[in-house]
Design a protein around this motif. Structure first.
Motif, short mmCIF file in Angstrom:
data_model
loop_
_atom_site.label_atom_id
_atom_site.label_comp_id
_atom_site.label_asym_id
_atom_site.label_seq_id
_atom_site.Cartn_x
_atom_site.Cartn_y
_atom_site.Cartn_z
N LYS A 38 0.84 -1.20 0.00
CA LYS A 38 0.00 0.00 0.00
C LYS A 38 0.88 1.25 0.00
O LYS A 38 1.84 1.33 0.75
CB LYS A 38 -0.91 0.03 1.24
CG LYS A 38 -1.80 -1.17 1.38
CD LYS A 38 -2.96 -1.10 0.44
CE LYS A 38 -3.91 -2.25 0.70
NZ LYS A 38 -5.09 -2.19 -0.13
N MET A 93 -1.90 5.52 5.80
CA MET A 93 -3.00 5.07 6.68
C MET A 93 -3.39 3.64 6.35
O MET A 93 -3.66 2.85 7.25
CB MET A 93 -4.21 6.00 6.55
CG MET A 93 -4.06 7.32 7.27
SD MET A 93 -3.83 7.17 9.06
CE MET A 93 -5.46 6.70 9.57
N GLU A 94 -3.40 3.29 5.08
CA GLU A 94 -3.72 1.92 4.69
C GLU A 94 -2.56 0.98 5.01
O GLU A 94 -2.77 -0.14 5.46
CB GLU A 94 -4.04 1.86 3.20
CG GLU A 94 -5.32 2.57 2.81
CD GLU A 94 -5.54 2.58 1.32
OE1 GLU A 94 -4.80 1.89 0.57
OE2 GLU A 94 -6.46 3.29 0.87
N TYR A 147 -0.28 1.11 7.37
CA TYR A 147 -0.05 0.84 8.79
C TYR A 147 -1.32 0.54 9.58
O TYR A 147 -1.26 0.38 10.80
CB TYR A 147 0.67 2.03 9.43
CG TYR A 147 2.08 2.19 8.95
CD1 TYR A 147 3.11 1.43 9.49
CD2 TYR A 147 2.39 3.10 7.94
CE1 TYR A 147 4.41 1.57 9.04
CE2 TYR A 147 3.69 3.25 7.49
CZ TYR A 147 4.69 2.48 8.04
OH TYR A 147 5.97 2.62 7.59
N HIS A 148 -2.47 0.45 8.92
CA HIS A 148 -3.73 0.28 9.65
C HIS A 148 -3.72 -0.95 10.56
O HIS A 148 -4.02 -0.85 11.75
CB HIS A 148 -4.92 0.24 8.70
CG HIS A 148 -6.20 0.00 9.42
ND1 HIS A 148 -6.77 0.94 10.25
CD2 HIS A 148 -7.01 -1.09 9.46
CE1 HIS A 148 -7.88 0.45 10.78
NE2 HIS A 148 -8.04 -0.78 10.32
N GLU A 149 -3.41 -2.11 10.03
CA GLU A 149 -3.43 -3.32 10.85
C GLU A 149 -2.37 -3.24 11.96
O GLU A 149 -2.62 -3.60 13.10
CB GLU A 149 -3.20 -4.57 10.00
CG GLU A 149 -3.40 -5.84 10.78
CD GLU A 149 -3.31 -7.09 9.93
OE1 GLU A 149 -3.56 -8.17 10.49
OE2 GLU A 149 -2.98 -7.01 8.74
N HIS A 191 -1.18 -0.55 13.51
CA HIS A 191 -1.64 0.33 14.58
C HIS A 191 -2.86 -0.25 15.31
O HIS A 191 -2.97 -0.09 16.53
CB HIS A 191 -2.00 1.71 14.03
CG HIS A 191 -0.85 2.52 13.58
ND1 HIS A 191 0.28 2.72 14.34
CD2 HIS A 191 -0.63 3.20 12.43
CE1 HIS A 191 1.14 3.49 13.70
NE2 HIS A 191 0.61 3.78 12.53
N SER A 192 -3.75 -0.90 14.58
CA SER A 192 -4.97 -1.45 15.19
C SER A 192 -4.66 -2.49 16.25
O SER A 192 -5.44 -2.67 17.19
CB SER A 192 -5.86 -2.08 14.12
OG SER A 192 -6.33 -1.08 13.25
N ARG A 196 2.07 7.36 15.76
CA ARG A 196 0.73 6.83 15.54
C ARG A 196 -0.24 7.97 15.26
O ARG A 196 -0.27 8.96 15.98
CB ARG A 196 0.21 6.09 16.77
CG ARG A 196 0.86 4.78 17.04
CD ARG A 196 0.20 4.13 18.24
NE ARG A 196 1.04 3.10 18.80
CZ ARG A 196 0.79 2.50 19.94
NH1 ARG A 196 -0.27 2.81 20.65
NH2 ARG A 196 1.62 1.57 20.39
N HIS A 219 -6.11 8.84 15.12
CA HIS A 219 -7.20 7.88 14.90
C HIS A 219 -7.08 6.68 15.84
O HIS A 219 -8.08 6.08 16.21
CB HIS A 219 -7.16 7.42 13.43
CG HIS A 219 -8.17 6.38 13.08
ND1 HIS A 219 -9.50 6.68 12.83
CD2 HIS A 219 -8.06 5.04 12.95
CE1 HIS A 219 -10.14 5.57 12.56
NE2 HIS A 219 -9.29 4.56 12.61
N TYR A 220 -5.87 6.33 16.25
CA TYR A 220 -5.63 5.15 17.09
C TYR A 220 -5.40 5.53 18.56
O TYR A 220 -4.99 4.69 19.35
CB TYR A 220 -4.41 4.38 16.56
CG TYR A 220 -4.60 3.97 15.12
CD1 TYR A 220 -5.36 2.86 14.79
CD2 TYR A 220 -4.05 4.72 14.10
CE1 TYR A 220 -5.56 2.50 13.47
CE2 TYR A 220 -4.23 4.37 12.77
CZ TYR A 220 -5.00 3.25 12.46
OH TYR A 220 -5.20 2.91 11.16
#
Length: 73
Positions: free
Chosen positions: A27, A31-32, A34-36, A38-39, A66, A69-70
Motif C-alpha cells: 500500500k 494510513m492503509e 499501517y492500519h493493521e 496500529h490497530s 501513531r 485515529h488510534y
C-alpha cells in the motif's frame, strides 16, 4: 528544574516487534499501509518500562508517530 526523558512509544516502551510483519508494504497510502499494525497496538507487551525506574526524578515525555485515529487503543 526536573530532568526530562524523551522516549518513543513503539519499540521503546511498547514491544511492537510482533506487529511489524503486519505492515502492508504493498500500500502506498500510509494510513492503509499501517492500519493493521496500529490497530493491534493495544495487545503489545511492555518494552523498556524500567527506564522510568532508572530516572524516577525525571519527567517522562512520550512521542509516537501513531495517527490520532488510534489514540483510544
Amino acid at each position: 528544574m526536573k530532568p526530562h526523558i524523551i522516549i518513543d512509544l513503539d519499540n521503546c516502551i511498547a514491544d511492537d516487534s510482533w506487529r511489524i510483519p503486519k505492515i502492508n508494504w504493498q500500500k502506498s497510502n500510509p494510513m492503509e499501509r499501517y492500519h493493521e499494525y496500529h490497530s493491534l497496538s493495544g495487545f503489545d507487551r511492555p518494552g523498556n518500562l524500567d527506564i522510568f525506574q532508572e530516572h524516577k526524578d525525571a519527567v517522562g515525555i512520550v512521542f509516537t508517530a501513531r495517527p490520532v485515529h488510534y489514540h483510544a487503543i
